[in-house]
Write an enzyme that holds these catalytic residues in place. Structure first.
Site, short mmCIF file in Angstrom:
data_model
loop_
_atom_site.label_atom_id
_atom_site.label_comp_id
_atom_site.label_asym_id
_atom_site.label_seq_id
_atom_site.Cartn_x
_atom_site.Cartn_y
_atom_site.Cartn_z
N THR A 62 0.79 6.92 -0.06
CA THR A 62 1.22 8.34 -0.84
C THR A 62 0.33 8.59 -1.87
O THR A 62 0.38 8.08 -2.83
CB THR A 62 2.55 8.45 -1.04
OG1 THR A 62 3.37 7.93 0.18
CG2 THR A 62 3.02 9.82 -1.33
N ARG A 86 0.68 -1.23 -0.05
CA ARG A 86 -0.06 -0.10 -0.02
C ARG A 86 0.70 1.24 -0.10
O ARG A 86 0.38 2.37 -0.12
CB ARG A 86 -0.99 0.06 1.13
CG ARG A 86 -2.06 -1.19 1.24
CD ARG A 86 -3.30 -0.64 2.12
NE ARG A 86 -3.02 -0.87 3.46
CZ ARG A 86 -4.09 -0.85 4.30
NH1 ARG A 86 -5.10 -0.68 3.94
NH2 ARG A 86 -3.63 -0.72 5.55
N ASP A 87 2.31 1.25 -0.12
CA ASP A 87 2.92 2.51 -0.13
C ASP A 87 3.99 2.22 -0.99
O ASP A 87 5.15 2.60 -0.61
CB ASP A 87 3.16 2.82 1.21
CG ASP A 87 3.49 4.34 1.62
OD1 ASP A 87 3.35 5.15 0.32
OD2 ASP A 87 4.14 5.09 2.31
N ILE A 88 3.94 1.50 -2.22
CA ILE A 88 5.06 1.39 -3.03
C ILE A 88 5.53 2.74 -3.59
O ILE A 88 4.62 3.27 -4.39
CB ILE A 88 4.88 0.39 -4.21
CG1 ILE A 88 4.58 -1.06 -3.67
CG2 ILE A 88 5.99 0.32 -5.18
CD1 ILE A 88 5.84 -1.49 -2.86
N ASN A 146 10.64 3.93 -0.75
CA ASN A 146 10.49 2.78 -0.04
C ASN A 146 11.00 1.59 -0.64
O ASN A 146 10.74 0.38 -0.34
CB ASN A 146 8.84 2.41 0.16
CG ASN A 146 8.23 3.23 1.37
OD1 ASN A 146 9.35 4.00 2.11
ND2 ASN A 146 7.21 3.41 1.29
#
Length: 293
Positions: free
Chosen positions: A133, A94-96, A100
């Site tokens: 994001t 959920r935050d690639i 990260n």
């Protein structure tokens, strides 16, 4: 190293979400490894594998020209392998995003930061929640619809697009960032592909960046069979024998000939009150050590 008090003001479960995901993904390919966790009276500590190559964001910032197709192909293959493993364990990242995605000393990727991950999402199960994001979110995430693991592939598509063109796919002009409705752009605007972009990469990105979750799920079902990967030997990639074609500059550090011990002291006058026993109990199951540590 994170302060316990900071999590008491928010949701203590966040810190457990990160550690639990990393425990579940131990020894997974192209995923940052966690060796152990421990705690002191005031802090929680993660002992992580050391990655000297920095992150993808810095690699992009330092690049003079967009990445060539050979680099993009290998990077995409490593991402596919890593995400397939993550999803097989019932986890959605959920935050690639570039920040990260870390790099080892050779340049292989390591997916990091599972603090926003959804867990126990197996098979046809769905989850929801506006996590991540905004610039890298799939439409269904910020619209607060139910969604599945394919949101990670949408984010991956945005990362690849930026690497290939040095531009964001949904905003036509950098100035639009301040007055353009980003959500509307992600939902309704077609990616602005360049004429110079490799045809196979373009076709691959169109599948990842499909705005319909139902269609995207079908399009990403067999990513390893995509024409983009016709030159990829998946066994070589998974074993680490396929080396990235670019050179990663490790951070410059002075040689360490001796061990330096730093002693941290606190002024009793400035120190905040100790955490209460019931507050410490919230972190009682945090500590663990992996088999190899």
């Amino acid at each position: 190293m994170v302060r316990k008090r900071a999590f008491l003001k928010k949701d203590p479960e966040v810190i457990f979400r990160e550690s639990q995901a990393l425990k579940t993904l131990k020894k997974g390919p192209f995923i940052t490894q966690l060796y152990g966790t421990f705690q002191s009276e005031d802090y929680l500590y993660f002992a992580m594998e050391y990655l000297s190559g920095g992150d993808l964001c810095k690699l992009i910032d330092d690049a003079d020209v967009p990445f060539d197709i050979t680099t993009l192909r290998l990077f995409a293959a490593q991402m596919v392998i890593g995400l397939e493993y993550i999803h097989s364990k019932g986890i959605i990242h959920r935050d690639i995003k570039p920040e990260n995605i870390l790099l080892d000393g050779v340049g292989n990727i390591k997916i990091a930061d599972f603090g926003l991950a959804a867990q126990n999402v197996f098979g046809n199960a769905m989850t929801k929640g506006c996590k991540g994001t905004l610039f890298y979110m799939a439409p269904e995430v910020f619209l607060e619809m139910d969604y599945n693991h394919t949101v990670d592939y949408f984010s991956m598509g945005i990362v690849l697009f930026i690497m290939a063109s040095f531009r964001y796919p949904f905003l036509k002009d950098e100035e639009d960032r301040f007055d353009f409705d980003l959500r509307s752009s992600i939902c309704c605007t077609s990616p602005d592909y360049t004429a110079e972009m490799d045809i196979m990469l373009k076709d691959f990105l169109k599948k990842l960046l499909c705005k319909s979750q139902i269609r995207r799920e079908k399009l990403v079902k067999n990513l390893r069979e995509e024409p983009l990967f016709i030159q990829i030997d998946w066994k070589d990639v998974e074993s680490g024998e396929a080396r990235p074609p670019f050179h990663v500059e490790p951070p410059q550090e002075k040689p360490r000939d001796t061990l330096t011990v730093f002693e941290i002291t606190y002024s009793e006058a400035k120190r905040k009150p100790r955490l209460r026993a019931e507050q410490q109990q919230l972190f009682k199951s945090f500590s663990f050590a992996s088999e190899g540590w």
